[in-house]
Design a protein around this motif. Structure first.
Motif, PDB file in Angstrom:
ATOM      1  N   THR A   2      12.745  24.878   2.536  1.00  0.00           N
ATOM      2  CA  THR A   2      12.587  23.426   2.464  1.00  0.00           C
ATOM      3  C   THR A   2      13.918  22.755   2.143  1.00  0.00           C
ATOM      4  OG1 THR A   2      10.270  23.591   1.807  1.00  0.00           O
ATOM      5  CG2 THR A   2      11.381  21.534   1.284  1.00  0.00           C
ATOM      6  N   ASN A  67       9.326  14.810   2.361  1.00  0.00           N
ATOM      7  CA  ASN A  67       9.493  15.199   3.766  1.00  0.00           C
ATOM      8  C   ASN A  67       8.790  14.224   4.702  1.00  0.00           C
ATOM      9  OD1 ASN A  67      11.045  17.505   3.243  1.00  0.00           O
ATOM     10  ND2 ASN A  67       9.250  18.791   3.026  1.00  0.00           N
ATOM     11  N   LEU A 165      10.729  18.608  10.563  1.00  0.00           N
ATOM     12  CA  LEU A 165       9.479  19.300  10.885  1.00  0.00           C
ATOM     13  C   LEU A 165       9.507  20.738  10.362  1.00  0.00           C
ATOM     14  CD1 LEU A 165       8.685  17.980  14.478  1.00  0.00           C
ATOM     15  CD2 LEU A 165       7.470  17.441  12.350  1.00  0.00           C
ATOM     16  N   CYS A 166      10.677  21.374  10.429  1.00  0.00           N
ATOM     17  CA  CYS A 166      10.812  22.721   9.852  1.00  0.00           C
ATOM     18  C   CYS A 166      10.665  22.669   8.334  1.00  0.00           C
ATOM     19  CB  CYS A 166      12.159  23.334  10.246  1.00  0.00           C
ATOM     20  SG  CYS A 166      12.292  23.751  11.994  1.00  0.00           S
ATOM     21  N   ILE A 168       8.852  20.490   6.705  1.00  0.00           N
ATOM     22  CA  ILE A 168       7.423  20.277   6.466  1.00  0.00           C
ATOM     23  C   ILE A 168       6.653  21.581   6.623  1.00  0.00           C
ATOM     24  CG2 ILE A 168       5.348  19.174   7.444  1.00  0.00           C
ATOM     25  CD1 ILE A 168       7.150  16.683   7.943  1.00  0.00           C
ATOM     26  N   ALA A 169       6.992  22.355   7.643  1.00  0.00           N
ATOM     27  CA  ALA A 169       6.312  23.641   7.854  1.00  0.00           C
ATOM     28  C   ALA A 169       6.546  24.573   6.669  1.00  0.00           C
ATOM     29  CB  ALA A 169       6.788  24.290   9.151  1.00  0.00           C
ATOM     30  N   SER A 170       7.766  24.618   6.155  1.00  0.00           N
ATOM     31  CA  SER A 170       8.031  25.498   5.009  1.00  0.00           C
ATOM     32  C   SER A 170       7.325  24.989   3.751  1.00  0.00           C
ATOM     33  CB  SER A 170       9.536  25.654   4.778  1.00  0.00           C
ATOM     34  OG  SER A 170      10.142  24.429   4.471  1.00  0.00           O
ATOM     35  N   ILE A 172       4.452  23.347   3.777  1.00  0.00           N
ATOM     36  CA  ILE A 172       3.043  23.708   3.982  1.00  0.00           C
ATOM     37  C   ILE A 172       2.809  25.157   3.572  1.00  0.00           C
ATOM     38  CG2 ILE A 172       1.293  24.147   5.772  1.00  0.00           C
ATOM     39  CD1 ILE A 172       2.340  21.585   7.166  1.00  0.00           C
ATOM     40  N   TYR A 173       3.752  26.031   3.899  1.00  0.00           N
ATOM     41  CA  TYR A 173       3.645  27.433   3.495  1.00  0.00           C
ATOM     42  C   TYR A 173       3.627  27.548   1.971  1.00  0.00           C
ATOM     43  CZ  TYR A 173       4.740  32.321   2.738  1.00  0.00           C
ATOM     44  OH  TYR A 173       4.726  33.619   2.297  1.00  0.00           O
ATOM     45  N   HIS A 176       0.343  26.495   0.686  1.00  0.00           N
ATOM     46  CA  HIS A 176      -0.648  27.535   0.971  1.00  0.00           C
ATOM     47  C   HIS A 176      -0.574  28.647  -0.070  1.00  0.00           C
ATOM     48  CE1 HIS A 176      -3.119  30.352   3.194  1.00  0.00           C
ATOM     49  NE2 HIS A 176      -2.117  31.228   3.173  1.00  0.00           N
TER      50      HIS A 176
END
Length: 189
Positions: A2, A67, A165-166, A168-170, A172-173, A176
């Motif tokens: 992130t 983000n 976007l990358c 945000i994806a990290s 989200i991980y 999780h």
């Protein structure tokens, strides 16, 4: 990750923004310096908000909020600069959200880095800083090399949107993993 990708948005701007300011928007260096204040003020406000709200919302949620603020500003800038406005303020004014979002995201991400394993906080801090600067350098290089004034701000904004976007994806991980840990601790109790 992130930290690396969120920083990538800022460093991509540093790599391509001056070229756009001077060649595409035909701004004088002093005018570009004035427009650069938007990202700095955004970062200052983001840090202020992070300091006030992180305890209430938590590190990981604040990273996501930051983000999403960056993404919102970049998408708005992309829409405005692709056919709706040729004015420099449409691009540079909305870069404020890159500063705001990074001001919220980065302090929380850095705190999260050192909190994973407190016994090795120093090593984690060094690794986090390396990833942050390294990720930023990659995106600065990409945007500085490929951005051209003929293309306008679209390519630079595309690189910056990809970077966030990358991030945000990290994030989200991370959210999780946090959810899984909470479920495990509830199952143990």
């Amino acid at each position: 990750a992130t930290c690396a990708f969120a920083s990538g948005t800022f460093f991509a701007f540093l790599g391509g923004g001056p070229l756009l300011a001077i060649e595409y928007y035909e701004l004088r260096p002093t005018a570009f310096g004035f427009y650069f204040i938007f990202i700095a003020v955004g970062y200052l406000l983001g840090n202020f908000l992070a300091g006030r709200l992180s305890v209430r919302f938590g590190l990981n949620r604040m990273m996501m909020i930051g983000n999403l603020a960056v993404l919102l500003g970049l998408v708005a800038a992309f829409i405005l600069t692709n056919g709706l406005s040729e004015n420099a303020i449409a691009f540079f004014g909305l870069i404020f959200f890159v500063g705001l979002g990074n001001g919220i995201t980065l302090p929380n991400a850095n705190a999260g880095i050192v909190n994973v394993r407190p016994k090795i906080a120093g090593a984690a801090s060094g690794l986090g800083a390396t990833l942050q600067i390294g990720g930023g350098a990659i995106f600065a290089g990409v945007s500085g090399y490929y951005v051209s004034f003929e293309d306008g701000p679209g390519y630079l904004l595309g690189v910056m949107i990809f970077s966030i976007l990358c991030a945000i994806a990290s994030t989200i991980y991370v959210l999780h993993i946090e959810r899984l840990r909470q479920q495990e601790s509830e199952a143990i109790e």
